[in-house]
Design an enzyme around this catalytic site. Structure first.
Site, PDB file in Angstrom:
ATOM      1  N   SER A  44      -2.870   0.680  -0.705  1.00 53.80           N
ATOM      2  CA  SER A  44      -1.992   0.818   0.462  1.00 53.80           C
ATOM      3  C   SER A  44      -1.950  -0.449   1.279  1.00 53.80           C
ATOM      4  O   SER A  44      -2.977  -1.033   1.614  1.00 53.80           O
ATOM      5  CB  SER A  44      -2.344   1.999   1.383  1.00 53.80           C
ATOM      6  OG  SER A  44      -3.572   2.552   1.074  1.00 53.80           O
ATOM      7  N   HIS A  76       5.193  12.002  -9.649  1.00 56.98           N
ATOM      8  CA  HIS A  76       5.307  10.586  -9.773  1.00 56.98           C
ATOM      9  C   HIS A  76       3.968   9.858  -9.866  1.00 56.98           C
ATOM     10  O   HIS A  76       3.083  10.078  -9.061  1.00 56.98           O
ATOM     11  CB  HIS A  76       6.089  10.209  -8.507  1.00 56.98           C
ATOM     12  CG  HIS A  76       6.120   8.794  -8.153  1.00 56.98           C
ATOM     13  ND1 HIS A  76       7.116   7.979  -8.596  1.00 56.98           N
ATOM     14  CD2 HIS A  76       5.299   8.049  -7.388  1.00 56.98           C
ATOM     15  CE1 HIS A  76       6.905   6.788  -8.107  1.00 56.98           C
ATOM     16  NE2 HIS A  76       5.813   6.793  -7.371  1.00 56.98           N
ATOM     17  N   ARG A  97      -2.382   4.176  -9.094  1.00 53.98           N
ATOM     18  CA  ARG A  97      -3.817   4.432  -8.995  1.00 53.98           C
ATOM     19  C   ARG A  97      -4.060   5.943  -8.980  1.00 53.98           C
ATOM     20  O   ARG A  97      -3.338   6.677  -8.317  1.00 53.98           O
ATOM     21  CB  ARG A  97      -4.311   3.803  -7.694  1.00 53.98           C
ATOM     22  CG  ARG A  97      -5.779   3.996  -7.411  1.00 53.98           C
ATOM     23  CD  ARG A  97      -6.200   3.239  -6.147  1.00 53.98           C
ATOM     24  NE  ARG A  97      -7.030   2.077  -6.443  1.00 53.98           N
ATOM     25  CZ  ARG A  97      -7.104   1.012  -5.667  1.00 53.98           C
ATOM     26  NH1 ARG A  97      -6.375   0.920  -4.571  1.00 53.98           N
ATOM     27  NH2 ARG A  97      -7.909   0.009  -5.989  1.00 53.98           N
ATOM     28  N   THR A  98      -5.049   6.368  -9.746  1.00 51.36           N
ATOM     29  CA  THR A  98      -5.503   7.769  -9.663  1.00 51.36           C
ATOM     30  C   THR A  98      -6.787   7.765  -8.853  1.00 51.36           C
ATOM     31  O   THR A  98      -7.720   7.022  -9.171  1.00 51.36           O
ATOM     32  CB  THR A  98      -5.760   8.345 -11.069  1.00 51.36           C
ATOM     33  OG1 THR A  98      -4.539   8.296 -11.812  1.00 51.36           O
ATOM     34  CG2 THR A  98      -6.235   9.782 -10.996  1.00 51.36           C
ATOM     35  N   HIS A  99      -6.810   8.544  -7.781  1.00 54.03           N
ATOM     36  CA  HIS A  99      -8.003   8.575  -6.931  1.00 54.03           C
ATOM     37  C   HIS A  99      -9.000   9.630  -7.420  1.00 54.03           C
ATOM     38  O   HIS A  99      -8.618  10.657  -7.984  1.00 54.03           O
ATOM     39  CB  HIS A  99      -7.616   8.876  -5.479  1.00 54.03           C
ATOM     40  CG  HIS A  99      -6.986   7.712  -4.784  1.00 54.03           C
ATOM     41  ND1 HIS A  99      -5.629   7.506  -4.793  1.00 54.03           N
ATOM     42  CD2 HIS A  99      -7.527   6.687  -4.078  1.00 54.03           C
ATOM     43  CE1 HIS A  99      -5.369   6.400  -4.111  1.00 54.03           C
ATOM     44  NE2 HIS A  99      -6.500   5.881  -3.669  1.00 54.03           N
ATOM     45  N   GLU A 198     -14.247  10.082   7.155  1.00 54.87           N
ATOM     46  CA  GLU A 198     -15.638  10.371   7.496  1.00 54.87           C
ATOM     47  C   GLU A 198     -15.757  10.981   8.887  1.00 54.87           C
ATOM     48  O   GLU A 198     -14.904  10.789   9.747  1.00 54.87           O
ATOM     49  CB  GLU A 198     -16.466   9.076   7.478  1.00 54.87           C
ATOM     50  CG  GLU A 198     -16.577   8.430   6.130  1.00 54.87           C
ATOM     51  CD  GLU A 198     -15.272   7.822   5.636  1.00 54.87           C
ATOM     52  OE1 GLU A 198     -14.483   7.325   6.468  1.00 54.87           O
ATOM     53  OE2 GLU A 198     -15.024   7.879   4.418  1.00 54.87           O
ATOM     54  N   SER A 217     -11.702   4.421  -3.159  1.00 54.63           N
ATOM     55  CA  SER A 217     -11.176   4.058  -4.480  1.00 54.63           C
ATOM     56  C   SER A 217     -11.972   3.039  -5.297  1.00 54.63           C
ATOM     57  O   SER A 217     -12.111   3.213  -6.513  1.00 54.63           O
ATOM     58  CB  SER A 217      -9.753   3.509  -4.326  1.00 54.63           C
ATOM     59  OG  SER A 217      -9.767   2.316  -3.566  1.00 54.63           O
ATOM     60  N   ASN A 240      -7.524   0.678   9.717  1.00 56.02           N
ATOM     61  CA  ASN A 240      -8.027   1.391  10.896  1.00 56.02           C
ATOM     62  C   ASN A 240      -9.508   1.076  11.046  1.00 56.02           C
ATOM     63  O   ASN A 240     -10.158   0.704  10.070  1.00 56.02           O
ATOM     64  CB  ASN A 240      -7.860   2.919  10.710  1.00 56.02           C
ATOM     65  CG  ASN A 240      -8.571   3.435   9.444  1.00 56.02           C
ATOM     66  OD1 ASN A 240      -8.067   3.278   8.330  1.00 56.02           O
ATOM     67  ND2 ASN A 240      -9.733   3.998   9.618  1.00 56.02           N
TER      68      ASN A 240
HETATM   69  I1  8IG Z   1      -6.440   3.391   4.756  1.00 51.54           I
HETATM   70  O1  8IG Z   1     -11.376   5.237   7.468  1.00 51.54           O
HETATM   71  C1  8IG Z   1      -8.239   4.208   4.847  1.00 51.54           C
HETATM   72  N1  8IG Z   1      -8.864   4.659   3.760  1.00 51.54           N
HETATM   73  N2  8IG Z   1     -13.078   6.654   3.448  1.00 51.54           N
HETATM   74  N3  8IG Z   1     -12.219   5.944   5.488  1.00 51.54           N
HETATM   75  C2  8IG Z   1     -12.095   6.092   4.138  1.00 51.54           C
HETATM   76  N4  8IG Z   1     -11.018   5.700   3.478  1.00 51.54           N
HETATM   77  C3  8IG Z   1     -10.025   5.129   4.189  1.00 51.54           C
HETATM   78  C4  8IG Z   1     -10.086   4.941   5.572  1.00 51.54           C
HETATM   79  C5  8IG Z   1     -11.250   5.364   6.258  1.00 51.54           C
HETATM   80  N5  8IG Z   1      -8.938   4.358   5.959  1.00 51.54           N
END
Ligand code: 8IG
Length: 277
Positions: A44, A76, A97-99, A198, A217, A240
């Site tokens: 992303s 998709h 991507r597969t998470h 979290e 990931s 973030n």
């Molecule tokens: I964008 O704050 C993204 N991916 N675990 N924590 C986790 N994954 C994320 C975060 C986050 N922000």
């Protein structure tokens, strides 16, 4: 057939490396590019990089490549692109991507990495959007991954396969990235299972055990890339600050927005780094 086609990776008796070799043969046939030098997974915020790294030679829906297919209802899966850089290297860009939290098993999570290795790629660039634990970091800032802590309690390695993870995120490649942007900071990436973010207490735990970045990931992918013999460069876009580090609640919309705002800057950074690899 009466039911949707199964993914061959879901057969426990199948060899995931043989399936990756088949996927690489599909990519060679569908793109007309026999071998790739570098592979790049775009997380992303990093999507725009594909347009500026070089000339797109071919773009293939991932559903046409062995092991990437899924039951139709899940929709998709994204695109695999072959790009030729100005210096003449072939880059496989993985936009599919597969998470781990999708619950298709770790084989599916790392299939794109194994496929990249089977196309000949010697360098795997893994990018993601992630939360930042360091208070000095700002949303929209890219950082290098220096190491990871895998909190999924899972592994892409099957059986008694012992793989060294010293210098997993290559110092040589980090140094090249810092030649392009000396202001790039770095940190330890903690992979949580997700898909929930979290709690503030979990973020404090991650901080106490030595983490600086939280995501969902990259650690499992990096382990598979190392097993496949590739050199790894990891880059996180801090979209973030992690829960409890930032005062406001985390919102997926804000995370997407921060990613979009940063996209032009980090995409051009990534293109310059790839050209220097
Ligand atoms: I964008 O704050 C993204 N991916 N675990 N924590 C986790 N994954 C994320 C975060 C986050 N922000």
């Amino acid at each position: 057939m009466a039911h949707s086609p199964q993914n061959p990776l879901d057969d426990p008796a199948a060899d995931p490396f043989e399936i990756a070799a088949r996927a690489a043969a599909d990519i060679a046939r569908l793109t007309g590019v026999e071998n790739h030098d570098i592979a790049l997974t775009l997380g992303s915020g990093w999507g725009k990089a594909a347009e500026i790294i070089g000339e797109t030679i071919a773009s293939v829906p991932a559903t046409e490549v062995t092991g990437f297919s899924r039951p139709a209802l899940e929709g998709h899966v994204g695109t695999l692109r072959s790009i030729r850089t100005p210096s003449g290297r072939n880059v496989l860009v993985i936009g599919a991507r597969t998470h781990y939290y999708e619950d298709h098993g770790v084989r599916r999570v790392v299939h794109s990495v194994r496929t990249a290795a089977a196309t000949g790629a010697k360098i795997m660039v893994l990018t993601n959007g992630a939360g930042g634990i360091r208070e000095t970091w700002k949303p929209g800032q890219p950082v290098l991954i220096s190491d990871h802590i895998n909190l999924t309690a899972d592994s892409p390695l099957e059986g008694a396969t012992f793989i060294d993870l010293t210098d997993l995120y290559s110092r040589r490649l980090r140094d090249i990235a810092r030649q392009i942007d000396p202001s790039l900071d770095e940190g330890v990436y903690c992979q949580f299972r997700g898909p929930h973010y979290e709690t503030p207490a979990e973020v404090q735990m991650a901080k106490h055990i030595g983490g600086h970045i939280v995501g969902m990931s990259t650690a499992l992918e990096a382990i598979a890339a190392r097993q496949a013999g590739m050199e790894i460069l990891g880059l996180s876009l801090i979209t973030n600050l992690a829960a409890g580090i930032q005062e406001t609640p985390l919102s997926h919309a804000e995370v997407i927005e921060a990613g979009q705002a940063a996209e032009p800057v980090i995409s051009s950074l990534l293109a310059r780094i790839v050209e220097a690899l």
